[in-house]
Each structure stands twice: as C-alpha cells, then as structure tokens.
Design a protein around this motif. Structure first.
Motif, PDB file in Angstrom:
ATOM      1  N   ASP A 114       0.837  -1.198   0.000  1.00  0.00           N
ATOM      2  CA  ASP A 114       0.000   0.000   0.000  1.00  0.00           C
ATOM      3  C   ASP A 114       0.869   1.244   0.000  1.00  0.00           C
ATOM      4  OD1 ASP A 114      -2.681   1.330   0.332  1.00  0.00           O
ATOM      5  OD2 ASP A 114      -1.652   2.102   2.101  1.00  0.00           O
ATOM      6  N   LEU A 115       0.577   2.155  -0.939  1.00  0.00           N
ATOM      7  CA  LEU A 115       1.222   3.467  -0.967  1.00  0.00           C
ATOM      8  C   LEU A 115       0.179   4.497  -0.592  1.00  0.00           C
ATOM      9  CD1 LEU A 115       3.411   3.352  -4.220  1.00  0.00           C
ATOM     10  CD2 LEU A 115       3.943   2.529  -1.921  1.00  0.00           C
ATOM     11  N   ASP A 116       0.406   5.189   0.511  1.00  0.00           N
ATOM     12  CA  ASP A 116      -0.560   6.174   0.969  1.00  0.00           C
ATOM     13  C   ASP A 116      -0.576   7.370   0.025  1.00  0.00           C
ATOM     14  OD1 ASP A 116      -1.656   8.477   2.666  1.00  0.00           O
ATOM     15  OD2 ASP A 116      -1.982   6.744   3.969  1.00  0.00           O
ATOM     16  N   ILE A 117      -1.758   7.723  -0.463  1.00  0.00           N
ATOM     17  CA  ILE A 117      -1.884   8.807  -1.436  1.00  0.00           C
ATOM     18  C   ILE A 117      -1.406  10.133  -0.860  1.00  0.00           C
ATOM     19  CG2 ILE A 117      -3.544  10.163  -2.787  1.00  0.00           C
ATOM     20  CD1 ILE A 117      -5.208   7.603  -3.086  1.00  0.00           C
ATOM     21  N   THR A 118      -1.636  10.363   0.435  1.00  0.00           N
ATOM     22  CA  THR A 118      -1.317  11.662   1.028  1.00  0.00           C
ATOM     23  C   THR A 118       0.112  11.757   1.552  1.00  0.00           C
ATOM     24  OG1 THR A 118      -2.241  11.002   3.177  1.00  0.00           O
ATOM     25  CG2 THR A 118      -3.732  12.056   1.623  1.00  0.00           C
ATOM     26  N   SER A 119       0.964  10.806   1.163  1.00  0.00           N
ATOM     27  CA  SER A 119       2.390  10.856   1.510  1.00  0.00           C
ATOM     28  C   SER A 119       3.213  10.759   0.227  1.00  0.00           C
ATOM     29  CB  SER A 119       2.757   9.715   2.473  1.00  0.00           C
ATOM     30  OG  SER A 119       2.045   9.819   3.672  1.00  0.00           O
ATOM     31  N   ASP A 222       2.547  13.759   6.394  1.00  0.00           N
ATOM     32  CA  ASP A 222       1.522  13.407   5.428  1.00  0.00           C
ATOM     33  C   ASP A 222       0.432  14.461   5.559  1.00  0.00           C
ATOM     34  OD1 ASP A 222      -0.643  10.998   6.994  1.00  0.00           O
ATOM     35  OD2 ASP A 222       0.684  12.433   7.950  1.00  0.00           O
ATOM     36  N   ILE A 223      -0.435  14.544   4.588  1.00  0.00           N
ATOM     37  CA  ILE A 223      -1.346  15.674   4.517  1.00  0.00           C
ATOM     38  C   ILE A 223      -2.557  15.442   5.406  1.00  0.00           C
ATOM     39  CG2 ILE A 223      -2.746  17.103   2.977  1.00  0.00           C
ATOM     40  CD1 ILE A 223      -0.803  16.365   0.719  1.00  0.00           C
ATOM     41  N   ASP A 224      -2.515  16.032   6.596  1.00  0.00           N
ATOM     42  CA  ASP A 224      -3.628  15.948   7.539  1.00  0.00           C
ATOM     43  C   ASP A 224      -4.200  17.313   7.876  1.00  0.00           C
ATOM     44  OD1 ASP A 224      -4.023  13.233   7.910  1.00  0.00           O
ATOM     45  OD2 ASP A 224      -2.448  13.067   9.407  1.00  0.00           O
ATOM     46  N   SER A 225      -3.603  18.372   7.333  1.00  0.00           N
ATOM     47  CA  SER A 225      -4.094  19.726   7.582  1.00  0.00           C
ATOM     48  C   SER A 225      -3.719  20.602   6.393  1.00  0.00           C
ATOM     49  CB  SER A 225      -3.477  20.301   8.859  1.00  0.00           C
ATOM     50  OG  SER A 225      -2.091  20.545   8.674  1.00  0.00           O
ATOM     51  N   TYR A 229      -0.380  20.556   3.835  1.00  0.00           N
ATOM     52  CA  TYR A 229      -0.510  20.618   2.375  1.00  0.00           C
ATOM     53  C   TYR A 229       0.401  21.700   1.792  1.00  0.00           C
ATOM     54  CZ  TYR A 229      -2.842  21.476  -2.142  1.00  0.00           C
ATOM     55  OH  TYR A 229      -3.121  21.670  -3.472  1.00  0.00           O
ATOM     56  N   GLU A 230       0.433  22.864   2.421  1.00  0.00           N
ATOM     57  CA  GLU A 230       1.266  23.957   1.923  1.00  0.00           C
ATOM     58  C   GLU A 230       2.739  23.688   2.185  1.00  0.00           C
ATOM     59  OE1 GLU A 230       0.177  26.299   0.098  1.00  0.00           O
ATOM     60  OE2 GLU A 230      -1.970  25.938   0.373  1.00  0.00           O
ATOM     61  N   LEU A 231       3.071  23.231   3.394  1.00  0.00           N
ATOM     62  CA  LEU A 231       4.473  23.002   3.752  1.00  0.00           C
ATOM     63  C   LEU A 231       5.093  21.895   2.917  1.00  0.00           C
ATOM     64  CD1 LEU A 231       6.887  23.580   5.545  1.00  0.00           C
ATOM     65  CD2 LEU A 231       5.914  22.053   7.273  1.00  0.00           C
ATOM     66  N   MET A 232       4.348  20.821   2.672  1.00  0.00           N
ATOM     67  CA  MET A 232       4.897  19.705   1.901  1.00  0.00           C
ATOM     68  C   MET A 232       5.213  20.110   0.470  1.00  0.00           C
ATOM     69  SD  MET A 232       2.856  16.336   3.239  1.00  0.00           S
ATOM     70  CE  MET A 232       3.688  15.271   2.067  1.00  0.00           C
ATOM     71  N   GLN A 233       4.455  21.035  -0.086  1.00  0.00           N
ATOM     72  CA  GLN A 233       4.759  21.488  -1.442  1.00  0.00           C
ATOM     73  C   GLN A 233       6.059  22.285  -1.487  1.00  0.00           C
ATOM     74  OE1 GLN A 233       1.164  22.424  -4.081  1.00  0.00           O
ATOM     75  NE2 GLN A 233       0.323  22.738  -2.035  1.00  0.00           N
TER      76      GLN A 233
END
Length: 257
Positions: A114-119, A222-225, A229-233
């Motif tokens: 499984d590859l988590d979409i939000t990571s 991973d994208i939980d907030s 979302y902004e920081l990971m980009q």
C-alpha cells in the motif's frame, strides 16, 4: 512473486477537504504514488513477477484522475459504505482490496503493498527497499516505512496529568542520546503479508510482528491539515530540484499531463 499494489482514498476528509483528489505542485496528488509504482515496475520487476494495481475509493473525482493515466492498468474497486467511515482502520480497506482482487483475478498474492496517497514524498528506491525487506522477512506481518523521531517520550515529550505537565515516560536520562531510540511511522509505504491481513486482529495489527525500513525525515509529513498541504509542497520543490531520486518521480509525472 504475485504483488498487489493498493491505492486507497475516500471522498470525505475532515482535516483537508477532498485531499485525495487535490493537485500537488500542479499534478494530481495520486499521480505521485502511481509514478512510484510504474517506476518500480520498470526498474525492479522480474520476469517471473506478476503485479496488479487497484484503487479502492468512493470518490468519483479520484477515479477520474486515476483513469486519466491511460498507460497504467488500475482496477477500480468502489468502496462499500461500511468501509468509508472516519473510524474504519485502513487495514480493513487493504483486506477488502486483497479479497476482491483475488476473486476477480483468480490468483493468490504473495504480498500487498500500500502506498498512501497523502504521503507523496517517497522514491522508487524507498518502495523497492520495503518490498525487498518483506521478501527477506517472511516471519513478519508487515514491513512499513519510518523516519527518525525528532522527539523522545523518555526525554523531551510531555503529557498533562493532574493539572501538571510531566515526561511522557518517567526517566532520568539527561541527554537525548542516552534515551532509547524512537521512530515515527510516516504513513507512506506498507508491505503486508496476505495471510496476516486475513487472520490478524485489525485493531492491534501494528502491535506485534512488524519490521520497518528507514526513510529520511523530509518524508515524515503526510497531509492531515492545510498547513501540511502547503508546507509539503515547499519541501517537495526543494527535493525535486536538488535530489535526483525524487526528481525522477516528478519528471515521470510530466508525461501524463
């Protein structure tokens, strides 16, 4: 070896609205996981290997995004309503993928990955390392990815108790280096034993018989907030520009646009 790759994402999300169907640096978020799978197939698949990919979702938007990549064969498994709630363990969804894929394809799988979409901040080498580790460890139920923990419950993590704050785990360590080493599960890659998925208690699945592979702590989020979302980009922009192993994922996606 028969390997089943799973991509799982539901329509609802409390932390980030519609996060599984969002764009990430100008491309659908799910494409980063898909590119990782495709690069694994191209670089590491052996002639005797059989690899299938399934998407488990109740999101029509996510289905459309996956289907836009016509060069990849991804079977869509529409998620049942009883598996779409906030409190459903993801292991239950992975098991649903396994059972339905085995019934549809008439085969048994040796591993479910499984590859988590939000990571999205992983490399194809991270995927290959996890799969190879699971091949070596037939005695474990799952191999998952971790990153070095920046905090330690014996040293600099605290909890509130009876109106006061105290160490999470009482200890006399005076330096972090003295304390036992901890890791963060970074919710990125999981390589499961199909037998364990079918037989092990889901609520306590990760409490025993697990192994892990180490990833850099740049992939800890991973994208939980919305802040994630902004920081990971921002982090992704640096990695895609300066690290070839991450750039290969980003470059692969360009041909799908």
């Amino acid at each position: 070896m028969n390997i089943l790759f799973t991509l799982c994402g539901r329509a609802g999300s409390k932390g980030v609205r519609g996060k599984n169907a969002r764009d990430f640096r100008g491309a659908p978020l799910v494409w980063y996981s898909m590119a990782g799978i495709q690069l694994y197939i191209e670089r590491y698949k052996q002639p005797e290997d059989s690899i299938e990919i399934v998407l488990n979702t109740d999101s029509e938007d996510l289905i459309k995004l996956v289907k836009r990549v016509s060069s990849m064969d991804v079977a869509v498994l529409r998620r049942a309503e009883n598996l779409a709630g906030d409190c459903i363990p993801k292991v239950a969804v992975i098991l649903d993928c396994l059972v339905r894929a085995e019934e549809h394809n008439g085969k048994r799988y040796d591993m479910v990955v499984d590859l988590d979409i939000t990571s999205p901040l992983r490399t194809v080498e991270d995927i290959a390392h996890t799969i190879d580790r699971k091949k070596q460890r037939a005695d474990v139920d799952v191999v998952y990815s971790v990153a070095p923990a920046r905090r330690n419950p014996y040293f600099n993590m605290v909890k509130e108790e009876n109106g006061f704050f105290c160490k999470a785990i009482p200890a006399n360590f005076t330096t972090r280096q003295e304390a036992p080493v901890f890791y963060d599960m970074n919710a990125s890659i999981y390589a499961y034993s199909p037998l364990a998925l079918k037989e092990k208690e889901q609520a306590t699945f990760f409490n025993s018989h697990c192994d892990a592979v180490l990833m850099p702590d740049t992939g800890i989020l991973d994208i939980d907030s919305e802040e994630d979302y902004e920081l990971m980009q921002v982090i992704a922009g640096y990695l895609f520009e300066n690290k070839q192993e991450y750039k290969s994922i980003s470059n692969y996606i360009q041909k799908w646009k």
